[in-house]
Scaffold this active site. Sequence first.
Site, PDB file in Angstrom:
ATOM      1  N   THR A 146      -3.729  70.851  32.922  1.00 13.45           N
ATOM      2  CA  THR A 146      -4.568  69.814  32.561  1.00 13.45           C
ATOM      3  C   THR A 146      -3.369  68.366  33.057  1.00 13.45           C
ATOM      4  O   THR A 146      -4.009  67.941  34.645  1.00 13.45           O
ATOM      5  CB  THR A 146      -4.238  69.518  30.523  1.00 13.45           C
ATOM      6  OG1 THR A 146      -2.530  69.093  30.436  1.00 13.45           O
ATOM      7  CG2 THR A 146      -4.818  70.587  30.409  1.00 13.45           C
ATOM      8  N   LYS A 168       0.612  76.292  31.272  1.00 18.50           N
ATOM      9  CA  LYS A 168       0.404  75.198  31.322  1.00 18.50           C
ATOM     10  C   LYS A 168       1.571  74.076  30.358  1.00 18.50           C
ATOM     11  O   LYS A 168       0.955  75.114  28.754  1.00 18.50           O
ATOM     12  CB  LYS A 168      -1.515  75.191  31.444  1.00 18.50           C
ATOM     13  CG  LYS A 168      -2.042  74.676  30.366  1.00 18.50           C
ATOM     14  CD  LYS A 168      -2.184  72.981  29.972  1.00 18.50           C
ATOM     15  CE  LYS A 168      -2.113  72.536  28.415  1.00 18.50           C
ATOM     16  NZ  LYS A 168      -2.103  72.134  28.345  1.00 18.50           N
ATOM     17  N   THR A 179       3.262  72.813  23.043  1.00 21.19           N
ATOM     18  CA  THR A 179       1.860  72.809  23.483  1.00 21.19           C
ATOM     19  C   THR A 179       1.576  73.574  24.797  1.00 21.19           C
ATOM     20  O   THR A 179       1.942  72.935  25.503  1.00 21.19           O
ATOM     21  CB  THR A 179       1.155  71.517  22.977  1.00 21.19           C
ATOM     22  OG1 THR A 179       1.487  70.946  21.865  1.00 21.19           O
ATOM     23  CG2 THR A 179       0.108  71.520  23.255  1.00 21.19           C
ATOM     24  N   ASN A 378       0.112  58.098  28.500  1.00 23.60           N
ATOM     25  CA  ASN A 378      -0.280  59.068  26.732  1.00 23.60           C
ATOM     26  C   ASN A 378      -1.364  57.300  26.669  1.00 23.60           C
ATOM     27  O   ASN A 378      -1.353  57.754  24.892  1.00 23.60           O
ATOM     28  CB  ASN A 378       0.401  59.403  26.019  1.00 23.60           C
ATOM     29  CG  ASN A 378       0.252  60.753  26.722  1.00 23.60           C
ATOM     30  OD1 ASN A 378       0.210  61.289  26.833  1.00 23.60           O
ATOM     31  ND2 ASN A 378       1.940  60.383  26.820  1.00 23.60           N
ATOM     32  N   SER A 383      -6.454  61.480  26.197  1.00 27.65           N
ATOM     33  CA  SER A 383      -5.785  62.777  27.049  1.00 27.65           C
ATOM     34  C   SER A 383      -5.717  63.404  25.274  1.00 27.65           C
ATOM     35  O   SER A 383      -5.697  63.285  24.821  1.00 27.65           O
ATOM     36  CB  SER A 383      -4.605  62.426  28.021  1.00 27.65           C
ATOM     37  OG  SER A 383      -3.555  61.908  26.423  1.00 27.65           O
TER      38      SER A 383
END
Lengths: 383, 383
Positions: A146, A168, A179, A378, A383
């Site tokens: 991502t 990822k 995450t 961010n 996102s």
Amino acid sequence: MSVTAAKGFRAAGIAAGIKQNGAPDLALVVNDGPRRAAAAVFTANRVKAAPVLWSEQVMKSGQVSAVVLNSGGANACTGPKGFQDTHATAEKAGEVLGRGAIEVAVCSTGLIGTLLPMDKVLPGIETAAAQLSEHGGEKAAIAIKTTDTVHKTSVVSGGGWTVGAMAKGAGMLAPGLATMLVVITTDADVDDATLDKALRAATRVTFDRVDSDGCMSTNDTVLLLSSGASGITPEYDAFADAVRQVCADLGRQLIGDAEGASKDIKVEVVNAASEEDAVEVGRSIARNNLLKCAIHGEDPNWGRVLSAIGTTGAVFEPDRLGVAINGVWVCKNGSVGEDRDLVDMRYREVHIVADLAAGAETATIWTNDLTADYVHENSAYSS
Amino acid sequence: MSVTAAKGFRAAGIAAGIKQNGAPDLALVVNDGPRRAAAAVFTANRVKAAPVLWSEQVMKSGQVSAVVLNSGGANACTGPKGFQDTHATAEKAGEVLGRGAIEVAVCSTGLIGTLLPMDKVLPGIETAAAQLSEHGGEKAAIAIKTTDTVHKTSVVSGGGWTVGAMAKGAGMLAPGLATMLVVITTDADVDDATLDKALRAATRVTFDRVDSDGCMSTNDTVLLLSSGASGITPEYDAFADAVRQVCADLGRQLIGDAEGASKDIKVEVVNAASEEDAVEVGRSIARNNLLKCAIHGEDPNWGRVLSAIGTTGAVFEPDRLGVAINGVWVCKNGSVGEDRDLVDMRYREVHIVADLAAGAETATIWTNDLTADYVHENSAYSS
């Protein structure tokens, strides 16, 4: 070599059109057996994405034949339609591969709160299935990126067997788990209970101790699949160690690619009364925004380390605390120690040691600095 | 009017030379009575600065005659010498004012881990004492600023009595308490037990619910002093309400001046099963760096609100959660709600409502966005 380093696995990574920029966004990993044992660890977030809820059901059998992964959308907070879409994804993969849908795990990553374009996802599964290859591991790793700037893979080989993996993750990294999506494969001939034991032992001291920004995702998934294709059943300790090595390697790569980061920070808590205390203190330090800014500014601001320790319930006496930054004990006995000008902070990796002087236990948490680039990445777009 | 709005108090603020830039850095507040009752709330951080440790001793008598406050240095993590310096500060003020040192509270704010220049502090106390005035409240408020861009004061008057206050704080603001120094004075004739009850009731729902950056200071102090000079003893509820109003006003001013912030964010949690749940969820949302970046970018990213709620132990069902941003219910039943393009985020104040659909309790936490300016302010130099 990624997830195809171990025998018995094929993979593919393609651009299905889920991402509007045309980048690769769909990966398929298939276990050709003979064994199809699996273990998994999922996010501790109580708001779980549809693919997590589905894959939890898949894991009840301890059998996984295939994994469909997509970037470009997390399919989280998408209600009953989101779950139907995940189910349809597994059904499609099962149909194309000649397996039951209930043996197909699904992982998604990307923006929360938007439905996936199923008119892209379902044809994408057919395309990916047609490209499955014993050399497809790299492409699969690329397709799950991502905001990652690099794809992440790791391989450890034992005596005749191999553990390989892809991951990822670049933001929203916090304990329980960090995450990320991770698929680990092995051709070691290991049953699902052993896989589960080895995976939980590994994630507890690796991914669970990576804390980029204190934020916990709705989609975290770590899968460990065994094909048994090597025909070798290793000693448990050797196998567990290989899984832990792969997880530690990927965890370090996740921090090294954290959004906007300019410093990778190793927070090592020593002489704690318990491992729990060491982890609690390490996390508190790793989540302190003021310290993370100071490290970005190459400022060995140990006062912020002590402030962070002071918010925990760990066993310690304030006037016995010590802090070393890159080898210089800038704080001794809770007060001024060696000259802070001796600290060299020019390099990307920064090593903070917090000495609680309360026991013999230790734990290490990895984090990164807080930068204007993180804020930009961010805030400039959703996102 | 600050701390001299209430009768019976004098104050002064001067430049003692503690700050190298010559800005005001030393304040003195004196209670001329007839009453000298006091209450205090201190930081919950277990690493407490020397002035906090000293003032905790002072509070054992429930009597405070004077408060010495300095900016330019926190005198935290400074070992036995730091404590001796605080003691010498109280001794000097007691001597100059003709009071016992044990009736002199001391507050310090600034960089952690450096000793104060006592050759500036002690003469500064003499200078400040010579300038004490019933109109000195503003100057005192100015002298306690660190990274504050404005000084903060608040006054509420009842029937013949007054509550006045000053505060400093711009960063390191987190519950238990927010990082700050606050001196509140009143001429209401109230004993120390009543002051304590009113102060704790007020801070619990004001300063304890301000969370700028999740970082808790070593020096937080809130003092409430009564001179009794009005000769009036108000009803408890009216007095407690005035104290709460002053604390709420100052808390809002602290958030409005938070380091680098461009948005003030009101996080209101509604329909919680308990007040504790509401506070836990509010804090989790207020501390989410990804959400704070999104708000900076005027992005109504409700997925990040749900992710934050999901990390708590509060009572809720994921598919019943709702989120409104500036009045638009962008998330309903844990999924996509009204069109996010309807959300107007042009103004400084942003209002997030999180509906847990689990009860009838509520709590509000104030925070601010995370910006490149915050990073710059906390990385460009040691603070």
